[in-house]
Design an enzyme around this catalytic site. Structure first.
Site, PDB file in Angstrom:
ATOM      1  N   SER A 143     -14.747 119.166  58.644  1.00 23.75           N
ATOM      2  CA  SER A 143     -13.739 119.497  59.437  1.00 23.75           C
ATOM      3  C   SER A 143     -13.087 118.246  60.185  1.00 23.75           C
ATOM      4  O   SER A 143     -13.398 118.230  61.693  1.00 23.75           O
ATOM      5  CB  SER A 143     -14.137 120.757  60.455  1.00 23.75           C
ATOM      6  OG  SER A 143     -14.915 121.684  59.831  1.00 23.75           O
ATOM      7  N   ARG A 186      -9.290 109.785  60.065  1.00 20.89           N
ATOM      8  CA  ARG A 186      -9.920 109.579  61.393  1.00 20.89           C
ATOM      9  C   ARG A 186     -11.023 110.141  61.859  1.00 20.89           C
ATOM     10  O   ARG A 186     -11.013 111.629  61.497  1.00 20.89           O
ATOM     11  CB  ARG A 186      -8.777 109.087  62.645  1.00 20.89           C
ATOM     12  CG  ARG A 186      -8.209 110.610  62.878  1.00 20.89           C
ATOM     13  CD  ARG A 186      -7.337 110.579  64.058  1.00 20.89           C
ATOM     14  NE  ARG A 186      -6.890 111.986  64.327  1.00 20.89           N
ATOM     15  CZ  ARG A 186      -5.678 112.499  63.569  1.00 20.89           C
ATOM     16  NH1 ARG A 186      -5.166 111.725  62.675  1.00 20.89           N
ATOM     17  NH2 ARG A 186      -5.466 113.697  63.956  1.00 20.89           N
ATOM     18  N   ASP A 218     -12.228 123.410  57.659  1.00 20.14           N
ATOM     19  CA  ASP A 218     -12.861 124.809  58.186  1.00 20.14           C
ATOM     20  C   ASP A 218     -11.775 125.859  58.343  1.00 20.14           C
ATOM     21  O   ASP A 218     -12.123 126.862  58.281  1.00 20.14           O
ATOM     22  CB  ASP A 218     -13.598 124.532  59.451  1.00 20.14           C
ATOM     23  CG  ASP A 218     -12.982 123.805  60.574  1.00 20.14           C
ATOM     24  OD1 ASP A 218     -11.899 123.205  60.256  1.00 20.14           O
ATOM     25  OD2 ASP A 218     -13.857 123.686  61.680  1.00 20.14           O
TER      26      ASP A 218
HETATM   27 MG    MG Z   1     -17.213 125.393  62.507  1.00 25.47          MG
END
Ligand code: MG
Ligand code: ADP
Length: 493
Positions: free
Chosen positions: A159, A174, A212
């Site tokens: 994520s 990044r 995610d």
């Molecule tokens: Mg999560």
């Protein structure tokens, strides 16, 4: 009884976090224009990243998959059995990511740690399979000469912003959420994990790279009631971000090499990376506390929307506001007779307040705020806080969280307006995940309230269904691993 000095001053601070309707509206207008910009070119605030996921599930998908989730705070490993009837079985383990691996000179330690978690998960929960294949592979040193059905396909939920080039390839753009490992930037995320897995000779193939938000969208679409396909997947956890289903021909930046434009029916899930919405602060609120937080962060000037919305930051904003008031002699916060803040109180430590504290005090309905006082003592060693102090802190915490929810509404509403989903007669389904939206009392209600104030939504807010995608990242990653390797599921066929 009139509010005492600490409450008066606190209410003034709380009002600094008000986000009136007209500011929400300006936020939506700006979000729409930054979305358009992100569709047309690279290097914009909203990255609008293509995910190569071109369909959403309908609940009939089947198979056994592994999934891992590097969220920001925790690392989860799970195996998911999709039953094909909108239900699933899930086994999972979860560990906190050690701080020293988040900020490190090399990515090797972190990925070695992740692979080791996968190893112990397989040992514990899939031991038969593990024993049979791992022992043999370690003996023969084999890493790729194996029978396909012996291998687990794994969906890797990662994520952080990634420049994705295929379903299981993508380089890190990044770090966010406090991570800082310089040599990982620009590297292929799946390869870093696959290499560490191969070192341990595990029977696992990294089949899909999953943000995610996309996992949440997929999981919600698999489990959501009725035939409705989910339109947006959104995260309100350590960080915040959202993905949505877009018409491929609107993603004009994909089409720079003179390829024929996609036909009007093709769709792709787009990862907005809305955490960086309005980094230049043309519409976002910017209190003194926001400025202090940003200046002390590892990435000043970046993820400015996220820094006003997500779990990693709300506690810190509250801490800075409390400290500001506590220093102000006229405000008299936490300065009553007998109130004591020891010098080693976490109130004096950057990031010393976890956002879960905001949920605890918001939920406190006792008349003398006994639970808030108890939490102040338990978490921050503050003894004998007065009821005025507790009310003051509750009011500021409430205002910070409500602002977060109202800002969240900007992003969700803009996407519903831009995709015209809000203009159809059908239910519009949004899947959400993350501890903030799951546990902060009425977070979704505050989002909905703000949505009703937005031009183009108004009454139509009623058609919007917002539901938690429980275990979203695991199930979503499994679903994407399935899409990636359709027909090679590990289940006996
Ligand atoms: Mg999560
Ligand atoms: P991740 O982002 O790693 O996937 P979570 O969705 O659990 O993990 O989000 C963790 C974040 O949520 C942390 O920043 C934490 O401060 C915050 N958080 C944890 N519990 C709560 C709670 N009860 N209420 C509000 N925020 C919470």
């Amino acid at each position: 009884m009139a509010p005492g000095p600490s409450l008066d001053a606190a209410l003034r601070v709380a009002r600094e976090f008000d986000l009136p309707s007209d500011q929400v509206q300006r936020g939506v207008d700006e979000f729409l224009s930054q979305m358009a910009e992100g569709m047309a070119k690279n290097g914009t605030n909203l990255s609008q990243i293509p995910t190569y996921v071109t369909s959403v599930p309908n609940g009939t998908e089947k198979g056994l998959y592994l999934a891992v989730d590097l969220g920001g705070t925790n690392f989860r490993v799970c195996s998911i059995n999709l039953r094909g009837d909108s239900t699933f079985d899930l086994t999972q383990s979860k560990v906190a990511i050690p701080r020293d691996l988040m900020v490190a000179p090399s990515y090797k330690e972190l990925f070695k740690f992740l692979a080791k978690q996968v190893e112990s998960f397989l040992e514990t929960h899939h031991n038969e399979h593990f024993e049979a294949t791992v022992r043999r592979r370690r003996l023969t040193g084999t890493t790729d000469e194996y029978r396909r059905e012996e291998i687990f396909d794994l969906g890797f939920t990662f994520s952080f912003p990634v420049h994705q080039t295929s379903i299981n390839r993508g380089t890190l753009i990044r770090w966010t959420k406090g991570f800082d490992i310089p040599d990982a930037v620009g590297q292929d995320v799946c390869l870093m994990l696959q290499d560490a897995i191969n070192e341990l000779h595990l029977p696992v193939r990294v089949a899909a790279l999953v943000n995610d938000t996309v996992g949440t969208l997929m999981a919600r679409s698999y489990t959501s009631p009725g035939k409705t396909e989910t339109v947006i997947g959104a995260i309100f956890g350590t960080g915040t971000n959202g993905a949505y289903v877009e018409k491929l021909n609107r993603l004009t930046k994909l089409n720079t090499k003179g390829e024929p434009a996609a036909d009007a029916t093709q769709q792709m899930v787009i990862n907005t990376e809305w955490g960086s919405f309005d980094n230049n602060l043309s519409v976002l609120p910017n209190t003194l506390y926001d400025q202090q937080l940003d200046a002390a962060s590892v990435n000043p000037g970046i993820q400015m929307f996220e820094k006003r919305v997500s779990g990693m930051f709300l506690g810190e904003i509250l801490r800075l506001a409390i400290l500001g008031l506590a220093k102000d002699a006229t405000a008299r916060l936490l300065r009553g007779d007998g109130t004591l803040i020891p010098t080693d109180s976490p109130l004096y430590t950057p990031w010393g307040i976890d956002t879960s504290f905001l949920s605890v005090i918001e939920a406190d309905t006792t008349s003398d705020l006994a639970e808030t006082k108890a939490a102040l003592f338990e978490h921050f060693k503050v003894s004998n806080a007065s009821t005025d102090d507790a009310q003051a802190i509750q009011a500021i915490g409430h205002a910070i969280a409500k602002r977060s929810a109202r800002l969240s509404a900007i992003a969700l509403a803009a996407i519903l307006i831009d995709t015209k989903r809000i203009d159809t007669d059908e239910t519009v389904d949004i899947g959400v995940d993350g501890s903030l939206v799951e546990f902060y009392p009425k977070f979704v209600d505050y989002i909905r309230e703000a949505m009703r104030e937005i031009k183009g939504i108004g009454e139509k807010e009623k058609k919007v269904r917002i539901g938690i995608a429980k275990d979203g990242s695991g199930v979503g990653a499994a679903l994407i691993a399935l899409v990636a390797h359709k027909g090679y599921a590990i289940e006996s066929r």
